[in-house]
Design a protein around this motif. Sequence first.
Motif, PDB file in Angstrom:
ATOM      1  N   GLY A  56       0.774  -1.244   0.000  1.00  0.00           N
ATOM      2  CA  GLY A  56       0.000   0.000   0.000  1.00  0.00           C
ATOM      3  C   GLY A  56       0.803   1.289   0.000  1.00  0.00           C
ATOM      4  N   SER A  57       2.143   1.223  -0.032  1.00  0.00           N
ATOM      5  CA  SER A  57       2.874   2.495   0.029  1.00  0.00           C
ATOM      6  C   SER A  57       2.981   3.164  -1.335  1.00  0.00           C
ATOM      7  CB  SER A  57       4.252   2.318   0.666  1.00  0.00           C
ATOM      8  OG  SER A  57       4.960   1.333   0.004  1.00  0.00           O
ATOM      9  N   SER A  58       2.792   2.381  -2.436  1.00  0.00           N
ATOM     10  CA  SER A  58       2.736   2.987  -3.772  1.00  0.00           C
ATOM     11  C   SER A  58       1.280   3.192  -4.149  1.00  0.00           C
ATOM     12  CB  SER A  58       3.331   2.062  -4.838  1.00  0.00           C
ATOM     13  OG  SER A  58       4.609   1.667  -4.515  1.00  0.00           O
ATOM     14  N   GLU A  78       9.576   9.642  -3.969  1.00  0.00           N
ATOM     15  CA  GLU A  78      10.766   9.509  -4.816  1.00  0.00           C
ATOM     16  C   GLU A  78      11.717   8.487  -4.202  1.00  0.00           C
ATOM     17  OE1 GLU A  78      14.575   9.831  -6.341  1.00  0.00           O
ATOM     18  OE2 GLU A  78      14.149  10.479  -4.299  1.00  0.00           O
ATOM     19  N   ARG A  79      12.222   7.558  -5.036  1.00  0.00           N
ATOM     20  CA  ARG A  79      13.046   6.480  -4.474  1.00  0.00           C
ATOM     21  C   ARG A  79      14.286   6.200  -5.295  1.00  0.00           C
ATOM     22  NH1 ARG A  79       9.100   1.413  -6.284  1.00  0.00           N
ATOM     23  NH2 ARG A  79       9.650   1.572  -8.470  1.00  0.00           N
ATOM     24  N   GLU A  88       7.512  10.497  -7.413  1.00  0.00           N
ATOM     25  CA  GLU A  88       8.054   9.800  -8.593  1.00  0.00           C
ATOM     26  C   GLU A  88       6.953   8.995  -9.284  1.00  0.00           C
ATOM     27  OE1 GLU A  88      11.673   7.655  -7.811  1.00  0.00           O
ATOM     28  OE2 GLU A  88      11.500   6.472  -9.665  1.00  0.00           O
ATOM     29  N   LEU A  89       6.965   9.066 -10.594  1.00  0.00           N
ATOM     30  CA  LEU A  89       6.169   8.141 -11.414  1.00  0.00           C
ATOM     31  C   LEU A  89       7.056   6.917 -11.605  1.00  0.00           C
ATOM     32  CD1 LEU A  89       3.802   7.430 -13.346  1.00  0.00           C
ATOM     33  CD2 LEU A  89       4.941   8.807 -15.100  1.00  0.00           C
ATOM     34  N   VAL A 124       9.167  13.115 -10.594  1.00  0.00           N
ATOM     35  CA  VAL A 124      10.261  12.782 -11.494  1.00  0.00           C
ATOM     36  C   VAL A 124       9.954  11.410 -12.099  1.00  0.00           C
ATOM     37  CG1 VAL A 124      11.635  11.694  -9.652  1.00  0.00           C
ATOM     38  CG2 VAL A 124      12.805  12.688 -11.635  1.00  0.00           C
ATOM     39  N   VAL A 125      10.497  11.153 -13.282  1.00  0.00           N
ATOM     40  CA  VAL A 125      10.340   9.833 -13.899  1.00  0.00           C
ATOM     41  C   VAL A 125      11.647   9.485 -14.605  1.00  0.00           C
ATOM     42  CG1 VAL A 125       9.354  10.712 -16.091  1.00  0.00           C
ATOM     43  CG2 VAL A 125       8.855   8.379 -15.365  1.00  0.00           C
TER      44      VAL A 125
END
Length: 173
Positions: A56-58, A78-79, A88-89, A124-125
Amino acid sequence: MVGLVRPAVVEDAAAIADVHVASWRTTYSGLLPEDFLGSLDEAGYEGRWRRILEDGSSRVYVAADGPDIVGFASGGRERAGESGYEGELYAIYILRDSQGRGHGRRLVQAVVGGLRELALRDMVVWVLRENAGARKFYERLGGVYIRTQPITIGSSSLQEASYGWRSLDDVRY
Ligand SMILES: CC(C)(COP(=O)(O)OP(=O)(O)OC[C@H]1O[C@@H](n2cnc3c(N)ncnc32)[C@H](O)[C@@H]1OP(=O)(O)O)[C@@H](O)C(=O)NCCC(=O)NCCS
Protein backbone atom coordinates in the motif's frame (compact mmCIF):
# COMPACT_ATOMS: atom_id res chain seq x y z
CA MET A 1 -15.68 3.62 -25.55
CA VAL A 2 -13.94 6.03 -23.18
CA GLY A 3 -11.35 4.17 -21.13
CA LEU A 4 -11.72 3.99 -17.39
CA VAL A 5 -8.88 4.46 -14.93
CA ARG A 6 -9.33 3.26 -11.36
CA PRO A 7 -7.14 2.44 -8.34
CA ALA A 8 -5.78 -1.10 -8.57
CA VAL A 9 -6.82 -3.77 -6.07
CA VAL A 10 -4.89 -6.89 -5.05
CA GLU A 11 -7.05 -8.98 -7.39
CA ASP A 12 -5.58 -7.01 -10.34
CA ALA A 13 -2.06 -8.34 -9.68
CA ALA A 14 -2.21 -11.06 -12.36
CA ALA A 15 -3.60 -8.73 -15.04
CA ILE A 16 -1.02 -6.05 -14.19
CA ALA A 17 1.75 -8.66 -14.43
CA ASP A 18 0.48 -9.76 -17.86
CA VAL A 19 0.49 -6.15 -19.13
CA HIS A 20 3.89 -5.56 -17.54
CA VAL A 21 5.57 -8.53 -19.25
CA ALA A 22 3.84 -8.05 -22.63
CA SER A 23 4.70 -4.34 -22.68
CA TRP A 24 8.32 -4.92 -21.73
CA ARG A 25 8.61 -7.38 -24.62
CA THR A 26 7.19 -4.98 -27.23
CA THR A 27 8.77 -1.79 -25.81
CA TYR A 28 12.26 -3.11 -25.20
CA SER A 29 12.66 -5.47 -28.16
CA GLY A 30 15.92 -4.37 -29.78
CA LEU A 31 17.01 -2.54 -26.61
CA LEU A 32 17.28 -5.56 -24.30
CA PRO A 33 18.34 -9.09 -25.36
CA GLU A 34 15.50 -11.29 -26.63
CA ASP A 35 16.49 -14.13 -24.27
CA PHE A 36 16.22 -11.76 -21.31
CA LEU A 37 12.80 -10.52 -22.47
CA GLY A 38 11.72 -14.10 -23.13
CA SER A 39 12.72 -15.10 -19.61
CA LEU A 40 10.42 -12.54 -17.94
CA ASP A 41 7.92 -14.52 -15.97
CA GLU A 42 4.32 -13.41 -15.44
CA ALA A 43 3.93 -15.50 -12.27
CA GLY A 44 6.97 -13.86 -10.69
CA TYR A 45 5.66 -10.41 -11.56
CA GLU A 46 2.22 -11.31 -10.23
CA GLY A 47 3.78 -12.04 -6.85
CA ARG A 48 5.73 -8.84 -6.97
CA TRP A 49 2.65 -6.75 -7.84
CA ARG A 50 0.59 -8.54 -5.19
CA ARG A 51 3.14 -7.54 -2.55
CA ILE A 52 3.19 -3.93 -3.81
CA LEU A 53 -0.61 -3.74 -3.72
CA GLU A 54 -0.82 -5.34 -0.28
CA ASP A 55 1.91 -3.10 1.09
CA GLY A 56 0.00 0.00 0.00
CA SER A 57 2.87 2.50 0.03
CA SER A 58 2.74 2.99 -3.77
CA ARG A 59 -0.27 4.34 -5.61
CA VAL A 60 -1.21 1.96 -8.43
CA TYR A 61 -3.89 2.53 -11.09
CA VAL A 62 -5.19 0.43 -13.95
CA ALA A 63 -6.70 1.44 -17.27
CA ALA A 64 -9.61 -0.72 -18.35
CA ASP A 65 -11.09 -1.13 -21.79
CA GLY A 66 -14.40 -2.89 -21.19
CA PRO A 67 -13.57 -5.91 -19.01
CA ASP A 68 -9.87 -5.91 -19.96
CA ILE A 69 -7.01 -4.23 -18.15
CA VAL A 70 -4.87 -2.70 -20.89
CA GLY A 71 -2.47 -0.56 -18.85
CA PHE A 72 -1.26 0.42 -15.44
CA ALA A 73 0.83 3.08 -13.71
CA SER A 74 2.35 3.44 -10.27
CA GLY A 75 3.92 6.21 -8.27
CA GLY A 76 4.81 7.37 -4.80
CA ARG A 77 7.62 8.89 -2.79
CA GLU A 78 10.77 9.51 -4.82
CA ARG A 79 13.05 6.48 -4.47
CA ALA A 80 15.57 6.58 -7.30
CA GLY A 81 17.77 9.15 -5.59
CA GLU A 82 17.03 12.25 -7.67
CA SER A 83 17.76 15.13 -5.34
CA GLY A 84 15.19 17.89 -5.14
CA TYR A 85 12.14 15.74 -5.97
CA GLU A 86 9.60 14.29 -3.54
CA GLY A 87 7.34 12.36 -5.88
CA GLU A 88 8.05 9.80 -8.59
CA LEU A 89 6.17 8.14 -11.41
CA TYR A 90 7.58 4.64 -10.96
CA ALA A 91 6.10 2.86 -13.97
CA ILE A 92 3.56 3.28 -16.76
CA TYR A 93 2.83 0.61 -19.35
CA ILE A 94 0.02 0.24 -21.85
CA LEU A 95 -0.43 -2.71 -24.19
CA ARG A 96 0.77 -1.84 -27.67
CA ASP A 97 -2.66 -2.20 -29.29
CA SER A 98 -4.15 0.22 -26.75
CA GLN A 99 -1.52 2.95 -26.98
CA GLY A 100 -2.29 6.38 -28.38
CA ARG A 101 -5.86 6.44 -27.08
CA GLY A 102 -5.46 8.56 -23.97
CA HIS A 103 -4.90 5.80 -21.43
CA GLY A 104 -1.40 7.11 -20.68
CA ARG A 105 -2.61 10.65 -20.07
CA ARG A 106 -5.44 9.42 -17.80
CA LEU A 107 -3.06 7.16 -15.85
CA VAL A 108 -0.60 10.02 -15.25
CA GLN A 109 -3.52 12.16 -14.10
CA ALA A 110 -4.45 9.43 -11.61
CA VAL A 111 -0.86 9.08 -10.33
CA VAL A 112 -0.62 12.86 -9.90
CA GLY A 113 -3.80 12.68 -7.82
CA GLY A 114 -2.21 9.92 -5.75
CA LEU A 115 0.95 11.96 -5.20
CA ARG A 116 -1.19 14.89 -4.04
CA GLU A 117 -2.93 12.59 -1.53
CA LEU A 118 0.52 11.70 -0.20
CA ALA A 119 1.24 15.45 0.11
CA LEU A 120 4.01 15.24 -2.49
CA ARG A 121 4.41 18.34 -4.59
CA ASP A 122 6.45 17.40 -7.64
CA MET A 123 7.28 14.39 -9.81
CA VAL A 124 10.26 12.78 -11.49
CA VAL A 125 10.34 9.83 -13.90
CA TRP A 126 13.17 7.71 -15.30
CA VAL A 127 13.03 6.41 -18.86
CA LEU A 128 15.50 4.51 -21.01
CA ARG A 129 17.34 7.04 -23.15
CA GLU A 130 16.54 5.07 -26.32
CA ASN A 131 12.81 4.89 -25.53
CA ALA A 132 11.99 7.80 -27.83
CA GLY A 133 8.21 7.30 -27.70
CA ALA A 134 7.98 7.51 -23.92
CA ARG A 135 10.33 10.50 -23.87
CA LYS A 136 8.05 12.34 -26.32
CA PHE A 137 5.07 11.45 -24.13
CA TYR A 138 6.73 12.95 -21.02
CA GLU A 139 7.79 16.03 -22.98
CA ARG A 140 4.22 16.39 -24.26
CA LEU A 141 3.03 16.36 -20.64
CA GLY A 142 5.45 19.16 -19.78
CA GLY A 143 8.27 17.10 -18.28
CA VAL A 144 11.63 18.86 -18.33
CA TYR A 145 14.72 16.80 -19.14
CA ILE A 146 17.05 16.64 -16.12
CA ARG A 147 19.97 14.29 -16.81
CA THR A 148 21.14 10.90 -18.02
CA GLN A 149 22.83 8.17 -15.98
CA PRO A 150 23.91 4.54 -16.55
CA ILE A 151 21.58 1.67 -15.64
CA THR A 152 22.10 -2.11 -15.71
CA ILE A 153 19.11 -4.28 -16.66
CA GLY A 154 19.88 -7.99 -16.64
CA SER A 155 23.35 -8.06 -18.21
CA SER A 156 22.76 -4.97 -20.39
CA SER A 157 24.42 -1.64 -19.70
CA LEU A 158 22.15 1.17 -20.87
CA GLN A 159 21.50 4.84 -20.19
CA GLU A 160 18.39 6.25 -18.56
CA ALA A 161 17.14 9.81 -18.67
CA SER A 162 15.12 11.65 -16.03
CA TYR A 163 12.31 14.12 -16.58
CA GLY A 164 10.88 16.33 -13.87
CA TRP A 165 7.88 18.49 -13.07
CA ARG A 166 8.84 21.01 -10.38
CA SER A 167 5.18 21.31 -9.42
CA LEU A 168 2.34 18.86 -9.99
CA ASP A 169 0.47 21.88 -11.36
CA ASP A 170 2.99 21.87 -14.24
CA VAL A 171 1.74 18.52 -15.62
CA ARG A 172 -0.04 19.40 -18.88
CA TYR A 173 -2.71 16.99 -19.98
C1 LIG B 1 4.35 6.01 -23.36
C2 LIG B 1 2.91 5.60 -23.07
C3 LIG B 1 2.74 5.39 -21.56
C4 LIG B 1 1.97 6.74 -23.51
O1 LIG B 1 0.63 6.38 -23.28
P1 LIG B 1 -0.45 6.45 -24.47
O2 LIG B 1 -1.74 5.98 -23.95
O3 LIG B 1 0.11 5.74 -25.64
O4 LIG B 1 -0.47 8.01 -24.76
P2 LIG B 1 -1.77 8.97 -24.83
O5 LIG B 1 -2.69 8.45 -25.87
O6 LIG B 1 -2.32 9.19 -23.47
O7 LIG B 1 -1.09 10.31 -25.38
C5 LIG B 1 -1.01 11.51 -24.62
C6 LIG B 1 -0.25 12.53 -25.44
O8 LIG B 1 1.11 12.10 -25.62
C7 LIG B 1 1.41 12.00 -27.01
N1 LIG B 1 2.23 10.78 -27.24
C8 LIG B 1 2.02 9.56 -26.70
N2 LIG B 1 2.93 8.69 -27.18
C9 LIG B 1 3.70 9.39 -28.05
C10 LIG B 1 4.78 9.04 -28.89
N3 LIG B 1 5.25 7.78 -28.93
N4 LIG B 1 5.33 9.98 -29.68
C11 LIG B 1 4.86 11.25 -29.65
N5 LIG B 1 3.82 11.65 -28.88
C12 LIG B 1 3.25 10.72 -28.09
C13 LIG B 1 0.07 11.84 -27.70
O9 LIG B 1 0.15 12.28 -29.04
C14 LIG B 1 -0.82 12.70 -26.85
O10 LIG B 1 -0.65 14.06 -27.17
P3 LIG B 1 -1.84 14.88 -27.97
O11 LIG B 1 -3.04 14.76 -27.11
O12 LIG B 1 -1.27 16.25 -28.04
O13 LIG B 1 -1.96 14.17 -29.27
C15 LIG B 1 2.49 4.31 -23.82
O14 LIG B 1 2.59 4.52 -25.20
C16 LIG B 1 3.29 3.09 -23.45
O15 LIG B 1 2.93 2.35 -22.55
N6 LIG B 1 4.42 2.84 -24.16
C17 LIG B 1 5.20 1.64 -23.98
C18 LIG B 1 5.75 1.48 -22.60
C19 LIG B 1 6.64 2.61 -22.16
O16 LIG B 1 7.51 3.07 -22.89
N7 LIG B 1 6.43 3.03 -20.89
C20 LIG B 1 7.23 4.08 -20.27
C21 LIG B 1 8.43 3.49 -19.64
S1 LIG B 1 9.40 4.73 -18.79
